[in-house]
Design an enzyme around this catalytic site. Structure first.
Site, PDB file in Angstrom:
ATOM      1  N   GLU A  47       0.862  -1.194   0.000  1.00 42.93           N
ATOM      2  CA  GLU A  47       0.000   0.000   0.000  1.00 42.93           C
ATOM      3  C   GLU A  47       0.899   1.245   0.000  1.00 42.93           C
ATOM      4  O   GLU A  47       1.941   1.264   0.658  1.00 42.93           O
ATOM      5  CB  GLU A  47      -0.841  -0.020   1.284  1.00 42.93           C
ATOM      6  N   ASN A 115      -7.075   6.161  -1.846  1.00 42.42           N
ATOM      7  CA  ASN A 115      -5.978   5.229  -1.565  1.00 42.42           C
ATOM      8  C   ASN A 115      -6.194   4.055  -2.523  1.00 42.42           C
ATOM      9  O   ASN A 115      -7.125   3.267  -2.348  1.00 42.42           O
ATOM     10  CB  ASN A 115      -6.057   4.791  -0.092  1.00 42.42           C
ATOM     11  N   LYS A 132      -9.494   1.935  -1.952  1.00 48.87           N
ATOM     12  CA  LYS A 132      -9.713   1.403  -0.589  1.00 48.87           C
ATOM     13  C   LYS A 132     -11.071   1.828  -0.023  1.00 48.87           C
ATOM     14  O   LYS A 132     -11.396   3.030   0.001  1.00 48.87           O
ATOM     15  CB  LYS A 132      -8.577   1.898   0.316  1.00 48.87           C
ATOM     16  N   GLU A 151      -6.074   8.863   7.521  1.00 49.16           N
ATOM     17  CA  GLU A 151      -6.628   8.386   6.236  1.00 49.16           C
ATOM     18  C   GLU A 151      -8.015   8.952   5.985  1.00 49.16           C
ATOM     19  O   GLU A 151      -8.382   9.256   4.851  1.00 49.16           O
ATOM     20  CB  GLU A 151      -6.669   6.856   6.207  1.00 49.16           C
ATOM     21  N   CYS A 183      -4.902  -3.004   2.785  1.00 47.75           N
ATOM     22  CA  CYS A 183      -4.599  -2.923   4.209  1.00 47.75           C
ATOM     23  C   CYS A 183      -5.788  -3.224   5.118  1.00 47.75           C
ATOM     24  O   CYS A 183      -6.146  -4.373   5.314  1.00 47.75           O
ATOM     25  CB  CYS A 183      -3.977  -1.572   4.544  1.00 47.75           C
ATOM     26  N   ASN A 208       0.302  -0.985   5.481  1.00 47.72           N
ATOM     27  CA  ASN A 208       1.202  -0.201   6.336  1.00 47.72           C
ATOM     28  C   ASN A 208       0.588  -0.291   7.717  1.00 47.72           C
ATOM     29  O   ASN A 208      -0.347   0.441   8.038  1.00 47.72           O
ATOM     30  CB  ASN A 208       1.221   1.273   5.928  1.00 47.72           C
TER      31      ASN A 208
HETATM   32  N1  CDV Z   1      -3.043   1.425   6.608  1.00 51.90           N
HETATM   33  C1  CDV Z   1      -3.969   0.777   7.339  1.00 51.90           C
HETATM   34  O1  CDV Z   1      -5.078   0.559   6.886  1.00 51.90           O
HETATM   35  N2  CDV Z   1      -3.614   0.437   8.592  1.00 51.90           N
HETATM   36  C2  CDV Z   1      -4.517  -0.171   9.536  1.00 51.90           C
HETATM   37  C3  CDV Z   1      -4.132   0.182  10.947  1.00 51.90           C
HETATM   38  C4  CDV Z   1      -4.287   1.621  11.230  1.00 51.90           C
HETATM   39  C5  CDV Z   1      -4.951  -0.607  11.952  1.00 51.90           C
HETATM   40  C6  CDV Z   1      -4.564  -1.688   9.411  1.00 51.90           C
HETATM   41  O2  CDV Z   1      -5.676  -2.236   9.444  1.00 51.90           O
HETATM   42  O3  CDV Z   1      -3.522  -2.322   9.357  1.00 51.90           O
END
Ligand code: CDV
Length: 326
Positions: A47, A115, A132, A151, A183, A208
């Site tokens: 990501e 994103n 996303k 975000e 993510c 991330n």
């Molecule tokens: N970049 C993300 O989406 N990170 C989230 C964190 C903040 C919990 C994740 O679900 O990994």
């Protein structure tokens, strides 16, 4: 006709705020070259792979962050990735921040920020784009957090649904059903199931994820952070009989730690390959897509066993409600 593909999970170590796109792309090109030597046919980057995870930084005006976004794909900086794809006959997945001018739900044409992840085929053509849907974090500066997660400030909720593309990739000329998550989406079974209902065979996702849960003020045990990430991907793969490639940005980035532990997971939910560093690292696996067949013809034969008439709450309700007291 073979149904095997060698995939590469191309974990990236930290990309600092001061690192240019050129530096990030050069690191990715090195991983693609290594992948070529190791027979990789499809490589998956994390990501927001071109920059630091900038949502940890606050800006009063959102436009101040526009230099973290891509307005074209490919761009001058990212074109070498597309050239490498053609040179090596290697597909790739890339996560990045997308700034576009397009109509919103009301028909108003305006700048929009997402994103985003794309899947590029070995001809260097974008064959799938995903934005996303599950945006974690908060929209306003939170003075109680050591590290922000903005975000919800910088991105809109994705508007493309959860598409799956069927396309030739690597040796699989007859096509693979491929889908993308980003993510936080990996923690939501609804997202996996929408892909599963399109017979997805390979899910790619980048992440991330901070090692410390700022929302819990650091109370969550560190080992559970990785456990929950793996648990989510393994469950998603098992319950939808699909391969999964989950790829991290790892290490200490702008003073904040991201936990890495990129994995490749088979349709039984087993981890078959895992990164063991917090650096740029390529882990590979030769995936037999026929393995998807067992789950989808037995326990997760959706046509035979799903009962959508009992799933109304999934689409009609957002927050949880308690039952009345009896
Ligand atoms: N970049 C993300 O989406 N990170 C989230 C964190 C903040 C919990 C994740 O679900 O990994």
């Amino acid at each position: 006709m073979t149904r095997r593909i060698t995939v590469g999970a191309a974990q990236l170590g930290a990309i600092q705020k001061s690192d240019s796109r050129k530096v990030a792309v050069e690191r990715m090109l090195a991983l693609m070259a290594e992948g070529h030597r190791r027979g990789v046919e499809l490589i998956v980057f994390p990501e927001l792979a071109l920059t630091t995870f900038f949502p940890r930084h606050y800006a009063e005006r959102i436009e101040e962050m526009d230099h973290w976004f891509e307005t074209a794909m490919p761009s001058n900086e990212t074109a070498p990735l597309f050239e490498a794809a053609r040179r090596y006959r290697m597909g790739f997945h890339l996560g990045y921040a997308e700034l576009t001018t397009e109509a919103d739900e009301t028909g108003t044409v305006r700048p929009r920020r997402f994103n985003t992840a794309i899947l590029v085929n070995p001809d260097g053509r974008i064959i799938l784009k995903y934005r996303k849907v599950h945006l974690p974090g908060h929209a306003e500066f939170d003075p109680n957090r050591r590290v922000q997660h903005l975000e919800k400030r910088y991105f809109e909720v994705g508007n493309l649904g959860f598409p799956v593309v069927r396309s030739p990739m690597g040796r699989v000329e007859g096509g693979i059903n491929m889908g993308l998550l980003i993510c936080n989406d990996r923690r939501w079974p609804e997202a996996w199931r929408v892909l599963g209902l399109q017979s997805v065979e390979l899910v790619m996702l980048g992440y991330n994820t901070p090692s410390i849960n700022q929302d819990a003020k650091g109370w969550e045990a560190h080992h559970l952070r990785v456990f929950h990430s793996h648990l989510s991907v393994q469950a998603g793969c098992y319950q939808n009989a699909t391969w999964g490639v989950a790829v991290a940005k790892a290490g200490v980035e702008d003073g904040a730690e991201l936990f890495g532990h990129s994995i490749i997971v088979n349709p039984q939910g087993e981890i078959v390959a895992m990164a063991d560093s917090w650096e740029d690292q390529l882990v590979t696996y030769d995936c037999d897509l026929e393995m998807c067949r067992l789950g989808r013809t037995t326990i997760f034969n959706f046509a035979a066993h799903r009962r959508p008439e009992h799933y109304q709450r999934i689409v009609s309700q957002v927050g949880a409600v308690e039952p009345p007291m009896v």
